[in-house]
Every structure is written in C-alpha cells, then in structure tokens.
Design an enzyme around this catalytic site. Structure first.
Site, PDB file in Angstrom:
ATOM      1  N   HIS A 284       0.841  -1.207   0.000  1.00  0.00           N
ATOM      2  CA  HIS A 284       0.000   0.000   0.000  1.00  0.00           C
ATOM      3  C   HIS A 284       0.875   1.256   0.000  1.00  0.00           C
ATOM      4  CE1 HIS A 284      -3.247   2.763   1.246  1.00  0.00           C
ATOM      5  NE2 HIS A 284      -2.310   3.300   2.016  1.00  0.00           N
ATOM      6  N   GLU A 285       1.897   1.271   0.862  1.00  0.00           N
ATOM      7  CA  GLU A 285       2.801   2.424   0.889  1.00  0.00           C
ATOM      8  C   GLU A 285       3.559   2.567  -0.436  1.00  0.00           C
ATOM      9  OE1 GLU A 285       2.687   4.574   3.230  1.00  0.00           O
ATOM     10  OE2 GLU A 285       1.323   3.388   4.466  1.00  0.00           O
ATOM     11  N   HIS A 288       1.598   4.443  -2.979  1.00  0.00           N
ATOM     12  CA  HIS A 288       1.732   5.903  -2.951  1.00  0.00           C
ATOM     13  C   HIS A 288       2.935   6.345  -3.770  1.00  0.00           C
ATOM     14  CE1 HIS A 288      -1.481   6.714  -0.174  1.00  0.00           C
ATOM     15  NE2 HIS A 288      -0.969   5.958   0.778  1.00  0.00           N
ATOM     16  N   GLU A 366      -5.625   7.169  -1.194  1.00  0.00           N
ATOM     17  CA  GLU A 366      -5.623   5.932  -0.414  1.00  0.00           C
ATOM     18  C   GLU A 366      -6.277   4.796  -1.186  1.00  0.00           C
ATOM     19  OE1 GLU A 366      -3.981   5.489   2.358  1.00  0.00           O
ATOM     20  OE2 GLU A 366      -3.355   7.595   2.280  1.00  0.00           O
TER      21      GLU A 366
END
Length: 427
Positions: A284-285, A288, A366
């Site tokens: 997930h990070e 970004h 997100e």
C-alpha cells in the site's frame, strides 16, 4: 459625509466572523461525530461481525468519542489563545517588551518569533499532557513515562530551535533586504529547507526520538526485499522502530528522499500481522510511491506556500492588517516578524472550509494505493491487515458521514474494505 468604518475595523470584523464561523462549523461537526458514534456503539456493523466483537466495537466507539471531545476542547482553547494574541493585545505587548529590551533590528525580530512559539507551546502543554496520560492511557494505548514525554518535548524544542530559528532569521532578513519580491526569495528558501529536511530526517532527526534497527527476521526481510524488487522500488534499508516505547498503536511508513529513503516498520506491527499482511501494508505504501502521491503533494504544497507568501507580501504593506488584529506596527522599523506571525495565525482559520477538498483528494490517493497493493499481494492479505489494524487501533467503524467528508484523510473502514471485495477473492 463618508460614514464607512475605517479599513482596520472592517478587517477586525472579518477576522471575528471568520473565527466564529470556523469554530461553529468545527463544533457542529464534532457534535455530529459524537452523536453518530454513540448511537451505533452497541451494534457491530454486519460486515464486521465475524471479525470485531461487540466489546471491541464499544471500546472503539468510546475512544472515538473521547478523542472528538478533546478535539473540541482543543479548538475552543486555540480560539481563545488566538484572541489573546490578537484582539486582546498579547502579541503587541510582547513585541513592545522585546523592543524595549533589544531595540529595533533582526535580533529583536528573531526573539519575537522564538518567544511567540515558546509561549504557545507552554499554553498547549496541558492538553498535550492530557491527550497522552489521560485519553491514550485510559484506552490502553499510552506506553510513555512522564520522563520520556518530557525528554521528547525538550528534544523536539531543541530540534525546532536549531532548524527553525536560522530559517526564520533568513526570511526576516529577506523581508527587509530583498524589497517587494522578498516573498519569492523566502519561498525559495522554504522549499530548499523542506528538501533538506527530507534528507536529514531519517538519519539525523528521527533517531533522536526512536531506535531504528535493521529488520532481523531473515524470512521477513527477504519477503520485503522481494516485494521492493517486484515493485521497482529502491530503499536504503528496512528498519524496525521501537514504537511500543510510546504507544500501542501500529503503523509502517516510508521516509526520506532519494538515497535516504527507508522502509520503517513499527515493532507493534510485526507483533500483530502475519507476513503476507505486512507485505500488503508495505505494498500500500509502495502504491503511494508508484502513483507519485508524495511528489504531487510536495508540488501542491509548494504552489500553496508560494501563493500564501505572495498574499502575505501584499498584506504586510497594509497598516490596517496590523491594527485590525490588535497590533501597532512600526512606522520606521521592520514589521517582518509581526506580519509573519499574524498571517500564520489567521490563515489556518480558512482550513476547515477547504478541508473537504483536501480530505477527498487524500482519500482518493488511499484508494489508489489500496488497488496497487491488491495487484501486488492480493485482496485477502490487505483486507486482513486492515481489519486487524482497525480493530487493534480502536478505529470507529461507524463515523459520521459529514465528519468523514471534512476530516478523514483515509476512507472509513466499511468503504475501504468494500472496494477490496474483488470477485473470487473475499476477505
């Protein structure tokens, strides 16, 4: 006969109206959140019933309500401090006292900025103490001792002074030395400062507050390296941070810029998640980074700060800007520090009115990062990680929709997990 009020009175009324409107809007939103969470505290949403017990749901509701009540108290206290600094003459008296002591010049200007922030920090100290040792402790999250809390505060103040005061001195000097385009040079200095901070933070600042050790788990380290390679992401290392010294909350993040980039895992995260779930959180990070969210935010921050400084450049030349906020400007000396401090106090009042836009953009980012994580690790692993983190961090599952629109930088649990419910792979 012209009966229109002078410009400084119009500005005073505008300031008061903005302050009252922002405080009322915050109060309305906080009250909605408290009522909504309380109304749903006794029933776990059906989608979460297999994963979250009634006791855990009630605990999260109580935690959310207490946090919101404290946020409301902080908003009222901040408004009172703002009125004290401006309309009640606090900043003017501080400025006059320092002028009598140091005389007009750059040392007095820097001293005014330093004294303002030092007094402000002391005024906010009681609520900061309450948040840590009453609210967080009451809900089982605080792990800090009073000694550690004091040490963190002193080190934070020292770092802020060491980094902030030279920057403030430069900006204040530019105000008087660079003419009407001072704000442009100040903006360039601000952007250079932020770029330098991105490089310094992982290696020079963060270690002052936490221990960072290379990830010792060989199996997990290889999984992380494999994920980084698969995503085409290069990092200076994978580190475990002793977050449990301060809080029971769990997290993971990337920090730094360029060659200083690091993967940081809280030790609490390693204790709670399975290896596949840790992969999903990191993915997930990485999402970004893949979508350049950090770079885009830096660009928007740069444009916003440039526009703000340009506006300050105009306002700082107007006497009504000072008089309307309870300050008597110098007609012969510099007003640089007064202008910066007054503008810095007034500008955040507009924040609550534009919050829905920035919160919506953040929630969009997100969702994009979640989709990237699903592509790299699968929906089941990410959903399992999110469920564990929502549950263990006592995040409410039933926030008020309007509160979400204004203040949620991350999507609510129900919305976020619903988008992971992909065909053939259910959480």
């Amino acid at each position: 006969m012209d009966t229109a009020p002078p410009a400084h009175l119009l500005w005073t009324w505008t300031f008061v109206a903005l302050l009252v409107a922002s405080l009322l809007l915050r109060g309305w939103l906080y009250a909605r959140q408290i009522r909504h969470v309380a109304r749903h505290r006794n029933r776990v949403p059906a989608a979460f019933a297999p994963h979250v017990s009634a006791e855990q749901h009630a605990k999260a509701a109580a935690y959310s309500i207490d946090k919101t009540r404290l946020a409301l108290t902080e908003a009222v206290w901040s408004a009172a401090i703002l009125v004290g600094w401006t309309l009640l003459g606090g900043l003017d008296r501080l400025n006059q006292a320092l002028l009598q002591w140091l005389g007009d010049g750059l040392p007095q200007q820097v001293a005014l900025v330093a004294a303002f922030f030092a007094i402000g920090a002391l005024l906010e100290l009681p609520l900061a103490w309450w948040r840590t040792f009453r609210l967080e402790a009451a809900h089982g999250f605080n792990q800090m001792t009073l000694g550690l809390w004091v040490a963190d505060g002193l080190k934070g103040a020292a770092v802020a002074a060491a980094l902030g005061l030279p920057l403030a001195a430069l900006v204040l000097w530019l105000y008087d030395a660079a003419g009407r385009t001072w704000w442009l040079w100040a903006w360039l200095a601000w952007m250079a400062f932020n770029a330098t901070l991105l490089l310094l933070y992982p290696r020079a600042i963060a270690p002052l507050f936490n221990r960072f050790e290379p990830l010792a788990d060989t199996h997990l380290r290889e999984r992380v390296k494999s994920l980084l390679a698969r995503c085409g992401f290069r990092a200076a290392g994978v580190y475990v941070m002793d977050g449990s010294r301060r809080s029971a909350h769990a997290n993971a993040y990337f920090t730094g810029f360029g060659p200083a980039k690091r993967v940081v895992l809280f030790d609490t995260l390693l204790q709670r998640l399975e290896a596949a779930q840790i992969d999903a959180v990191l993915a997930h990070e990485l999402g970004h980074a893949h979508h350049r969210h950090v770079l885009k935010r830096l660009v928007w921050m740069g444009l916003g700060s440039g526009a703000a400084l340009a506006l300050l450049g105009l306002l700082s030349q107007q006497l009504w800007f000072y008089f309307g906020l309870g300050v008597t400007p110098s007609l012969t000396g510099s007003n640089a520090a007064l202008a910066l401090l007054l503008f810095g106090m007034v500008l955040p009042l507009a924040g609550v009115f534009v919050a829905p836009l920035f919160s919506a953009l953040s929630r969009r980012d997100e969702y994009q990062a979640d989709r990237y994580a699903v592509q790299q690790t699968g929906a089941r692993a990410l959903a399992g990680a999110l469920l564990t983190l929502y549950r263990d961090n006592a995040s409410t599952l039933t926030p008020d929709p309007w509160f979400v629109r204004f203040f949620y930088s991350h999507p609510p649990a129900a919305d976020r997990l619903a988008r992971l419910d992909l065909p053939g792979e259910r959480a």
